[in-house]
Design an enzyme around this catalytic site. Structure first.
Site, mmCIF file in Angstrom:
data_model
loop_
_atom_site.group_PDB
_atom_site.id
_atom_site.type_symbol
_atom_site.label_atom_id
_atom_site.label_comp_id
_atom_site.label_asym_id
_atom_site.label_seq_id
_atom_site.Cartn_x
_atom_site.Cartn_y
_atom_site.Cartn_z
ATOM 1 N N CYS A 139 21.725 116.751 32.859
ATOM 2 C CA CYS A 139 21.470 115.606 31.985
ATOM 3 C C CYS A 139 19.997 115.604 31.597
ATOM 4 C CB CYS A 139 21.828 114.323 32.725
ATOM 5 S SG CYS A 139 21.167 112.818 31.977
ATOM 6 N N GLU A 140 19.709 115.582 30.315
ATOM 7 C CA GLU A 140 18.319 115.650 29.880
ATOM 8 C C GLU A 140 17.565 114.340 30.104
ATOM 9 O OE1 GLU A 140 18.370 114.666 25.121
ATOM 10 O OE2 GLU A 140 18.803 116.721 25.730
ATOM 11 N N HIS A 141 18.264 113.286 30.431
ATOM 12 C CA HIS A 141 17.592 112.002 30.668
ATOM 13 C C HIS A 141 17.067 111.864 32.091
ATOM 14 C CE1 HIS A 141 20.471 110.563 27.284
ATOM 15 N NE2 HIS A 141 19.341 111.023 26.785
ATOM 16 N N HIS A 142 17.780 112.464 33.067
ATOM 17 C CA HIS A 142 17.388 112.307 34.470
ATOM 18 C C HIS A 142 17.246 113.633 35.219
ATOM 19 C CE1 HIS A 142 19.543 108.520 33.352
ATOM 20 N NE2 HIS A 142 18.482 107.993 33.911
ATOM 21 N N GLN A 201 26.349 115.101 26.983
ATOM 22 C CA GLN A 201 27.719 115.594 26.825
ATOM 23 C C GLN A 201 28.169 115.572 25.374
ATOM 24 O OE1 GLN A 201 30.555 114.030 29.658
ATOM 25 N NE2 GLN A 201 32.287 114.377 28.279
ATOM 26 N N HIS A 254 29.121 112.500 35.728
ATOM 27 C CA HIS A 254 27.666 112.503 35.619
ATOM 28 C C HIS A 254 27.043 111.906 36.883
ATOM 29 C CE1 HIS A 254 27.405 113.305 31.139
ATOM 30 N NE2 HIS A 254 28.701 113.086 31.329
ATOM 31 N N CYS A 257 24.113 111.026 37.274
ATOM 32 C CA CYS A 257 23.200 109.924 36.953
ATOM 33 C C CYS A 257 23.926 108.583 36.973
ATOM 34 C CB CYS A 257 22.533 110.148 35.599
ATOM 35 S SG CYS A 257 23.675 110.286 34.207
#
Length: 249
Positions: free
Chosen positions: A140-143, A181, A209, A211
């Site tokens: 996940c590019e956010h976390h 995703q 996920h 996250c």
């Protein structure tokens, strides 16, 4: 392989990318929903990111320098969470994680041209082709924590078929990047549409996920489903329903 010839691409299909002051291509990590250029550039890369070509072309010495830089960054993270990077159990962790992260993101070093590798064949087949339940692992590019799941890919050929293992390899290439995703699902579908020019492409992904499991709402057992339908799968409800029935059977 003459990729442009094999895929019926023209040079005009590959617009020259703008360059920054370092000579690298601009970042293409944003959603393909807003891109009007081809997903495949002149080098056979697909949505290359800012440092993709630098990473592809670096020497062994530069690779070692990259690992050392990553390792030092991981050591800083360990210190910042209050741990001792010099204790026995953590001494080699920065180096291990640096190498692991490069593997997790190896999709940046791969190209559609290398993956296809002459595996496009002329075939008089116009019925659905499906490879389902392809295991994928991404970050996940956010976390920067994993999300994992399965992807099912289908297409209806227009006298051109692709080696079956290539569908899984394309999914693997796009998943081994920093992703969301929704974009991962879209990139696989659009790339296949451009490569084969089929009657239609359908991609469905279901993933868990971490996250959402390890932090935030902390809901184990939840899953996220995304889909992209192109061509006849989008236009014809019966075709779409047949695909969805087959991947669930």
């Amino acid at each position: 392989m003459d990729f442009a010839r094999e895929t019926n691409f023209k040079e005009s299909d590959f617009p020259i990318q703008k360059r920054n002051s370092n000579g690298n291509g601009i970042s293409h990590s944003h959603s393909p929903y807003v891109r009007d250029d081809s997903p495949i550039d002149m080098d056979g890369l697909s949505w290359p990111s800012l440092g993709t070509k630098q990473r592809l072309n670096e020497t062994e010495e530069q690779k070692e320098e990259r690992i050392n830089k990553l390792s030092e960054a991981v050591k800083t993270i360990i210190e910042c969470i209050g741990e001792d990077p010099n204790r026995q159990g953590l001494l080699k962790t920065p180096d291990r994680y640096a190498k692991a992260l490069l593997f997790f993101s190896k999709g940046y070093e791969e190209s559609i041209e290398q993956i296809i590798n002459d595996a496009i064949f002329e075939e008089d087949h116009d019925e659905m082709v499906i490879v389902k339940d392809i295991d994928v692992f991404s970050l996940c590019e956010h976390h920067l924590v994993p999300f994992t799941g399965k992807i099912s890919i289908g297409y209806i050929p227009n006298r051109r078929v692709l080696g079956l293992s290539k569908l899984a390899r394309i999914a693997e290439m796009f998943s081994r990047r920093l992703q969301v995703q929704e974009r991962l699902t879209k990139q696989i579908a659009v790339a296949l549409q451009e490569i084969l020019k089929p009657q239609g492409v359908a991609v469905v992904m279901e993933a868990t996920h971490l996250c959402m499991v390890m932090r935030g709402v902390q809901k184990p057992g939840s899953s996220t489903v995304t889909s992209v339908m192109l061509g006849v799968f989008r236009e014809q409800a019966k075709t779409r329903e047949e695909f969805l029935r087959l991947i669930r059977s």
